[in-house]
Design an enzyme around this catalytic site. Structure first.
Site, short mmCIF file in Angstrom:
data_model
loop_
_atom_site.label_atom_id
_atom_site.label_comp_id
_atom_site.label_asym_id
_atom_site.label_seq_id
_atom_site.Cartn_x
_atom_site.Cartn_y
_atom_site.Cartn_z
N CYS A 1 55.72 89.08 15.20
CA CYS A 1 55.10 89.40 13.91
C CYS A 1 53.72 90.00 14.10
O CYS A 1 53.37 90.99 13.45
CB CYS A 1 55.05 88.14 13.03
SG CYS A 1 56.69 87.64 12.43
N GLN B 1 53.30 81.27 14.75
CA GLN B 1 52.65 81.85 15.93
C GLN B 1 53.49 82.94 16.59
O GLN B 1 53.41 83.15 17.80
CB GLN B 1 52.30 80.74 16.93
CG GLN B 1 51.10 79.90 16.53
CD GLN B 1 49.83 80.75 16.40
OE1 GLN B 1 49.62 81.71 17.12
NE2 GLN B 1 48.98 80.39 15.46
N SER B 2 54.29 83.64 15.80
CA SER B 2 55.16 84.68 16.35
C SER B 2 54.36 85.85 16.95
O SER B 2 53.53 86.47 16.26
CB SER B 2 56.05 85.21 15.21
OG SER B 2 56.67 86.42 15.59
N ASN B 3 54.65 86.15 18.21
CA ASN B 3 54.06 87.34 18.84
C ASN B 3 54.68 88.61 18.26
O ASN B 3 54.02 89.64 18.12
CB ASN B 3 54.33 87.33 20.35
CG ASN B 3 53.74 86.12 21.02
OD1 ASN B 3 52.53 85.90 20.97
ND2 ASN B 3 54.58 85.30 21.65
#
Ligand SMILES: *Cc1c(COP(=O)(O)O)cnc(C)c1O
Length: 332
Positions: free
Chosen positions: A79, A75-77
């Site tokens: 990325c 859930q990386s913002n």
């Protein structure tokens, strides 16, 4: 200082707004709270990585690279915004995500897909290795990868937050506000390093207080030396002539909860509070933890009625959809 010579690829419109949180401030019976809205940067649902990516992509294009490669959690913002920015810059994008591929992608992972990023899943302990391997494979196929570290936190990315502090200085002058503290979520360090350096450059007297999401002061990777190194590397890059040391950073590590990406009552209460009082959304992983921490410090009297705080909203609202079940259970 020399900021203008650095290659920069424009991704969003600045300045982002500063809002006074009227009902929230009254409700807390504590300090006046302002919010700097970096959740509203105008690319791919917004967030703090946008400012870093302007300089990282500037550098990638300068070097003639054609593919961005970076890594983070599912859930990386960071990325998600790298995938969005790659499209705008006409670059390919490969993401190394640690975690299991869910049956139905949601939140940031869904957006990664929509932005057409190539995704490589791996275990957390294999993340660095996988990142290297993906970049090597691309090189062997004749592509020119540009590897962005986790969170975009190096001396190139952090320049974005030195700039952000100069931007805030102008807004503070115009609005005639002098916050006693700037409070925000800190994790890979580029935001805090840039803001702390920017504060020194602009002569800002308030506290620059990072609420740690997952970093500690001790252990295998103590965070203060990491922040100091990023800030000093950045200072050299922009010829600021400033030497930072560990005492230049305010870091609160009291709100780590159950761990990274494991929101609990602190986070969910903050989400509800801001939503109901201001119609503003926070993300459960970063901004809700930082806001929950700030609300707790206000409750404890660390910040008082006569003070002014500025919460720097670093984005992450798409995370909400990946925690829909937990939010629904809590907000029933
Ligand atoms: C990455 C991120 C942060 C932390 O910023 P760092 O520069 O990595 O310390 C804070 N908030 C959100 C929403 C983020 O995505």
């Amino acid at each position: 200082m020399n900021l203008e010579h650095l290659p920069r690829f424009p991704l969003a419109e600045f300045p982002t707004p500063v809002h006074f949180l009227k009902s929230f401030s009254a409700e807390g019976k504590g300090p006046a709270v302002l919010m700097k809205r970096d959740d509203l940067t105008s690319l791919g649902l917004g967030g703090n990585k946008t400012r870093k990516l302007e300089f990282l992509i500037g550098e990638a294009l300068n070097q003639g690279c054609d593919t961005l490669v970076t890594a983070g959690g599912v859930q990386s913002n960071h990325c998600r915004l790298t995938a969005a920015a790659a499209r705008k810059a006409g670059l390919a994008c490969h993401l190394v995500l640690n975690g299991d591929p869910p049956e139905a992608p949601n939140g940031n992972l869904l957006l990664d897909r929509i932005f057409g990023a190539k995704i490589h899943f791996c275990l957390r302990q294999n993340r660095d290795k996988t990142l290297d391997r993906v970049a090597e494979d691309l090189s062997q196929k004749g592509q020119r990868p540009y590897v962005i570290p986790v969170g975009g936190s190096n001396s190139i990315g952090a320049v974005g937050y030195v700039h952000a502090m100069l931007e805030l200085k102008n807004q503070m002058d115009q609005m005639e506000i002098r916050p006693d503290a700037v409070v925000f979520a800190t994790s890979s360090g580029g935001t805090q390093a840039g803001l702390a350096l920017g504060a020194k450059i602009t002569g800002f007297k308030g506290q620059i207080l990072g609420i740690s999401i997952d970093q500690t002061k001790t252990g295998n990777a103590p965070f203060l030396p990491i922040l100091t190194k990023i800030a000093n590397d950045t200072s050299l890059r922009i010829e600021a002539g400033i030497q930072m040391d560990e005492s230049d950073f305010s870091l609160n590590c009291d709100y780590l909860g159950a761990g990274y990406a494991l929101p609990g009552d602190l986070e969910l209460n903050a989400i509800r509070d801001l939503a109901l009082n201001e119609g503003i959304l926070l993300g459960p992983v970063y901004t809700a933890r930082a806001m929950g921490g700030m609300m707790d410090l206000i409750r404890k009297g660390v910040f008082t009625k006569d003070q002014t705080l500025l919460f720097w909203h670093t984005g992450g609202t798409p995370e909400l959809f990946a925690w829909a079940d937990q939010c629904c259970r809590t907000f029933e």
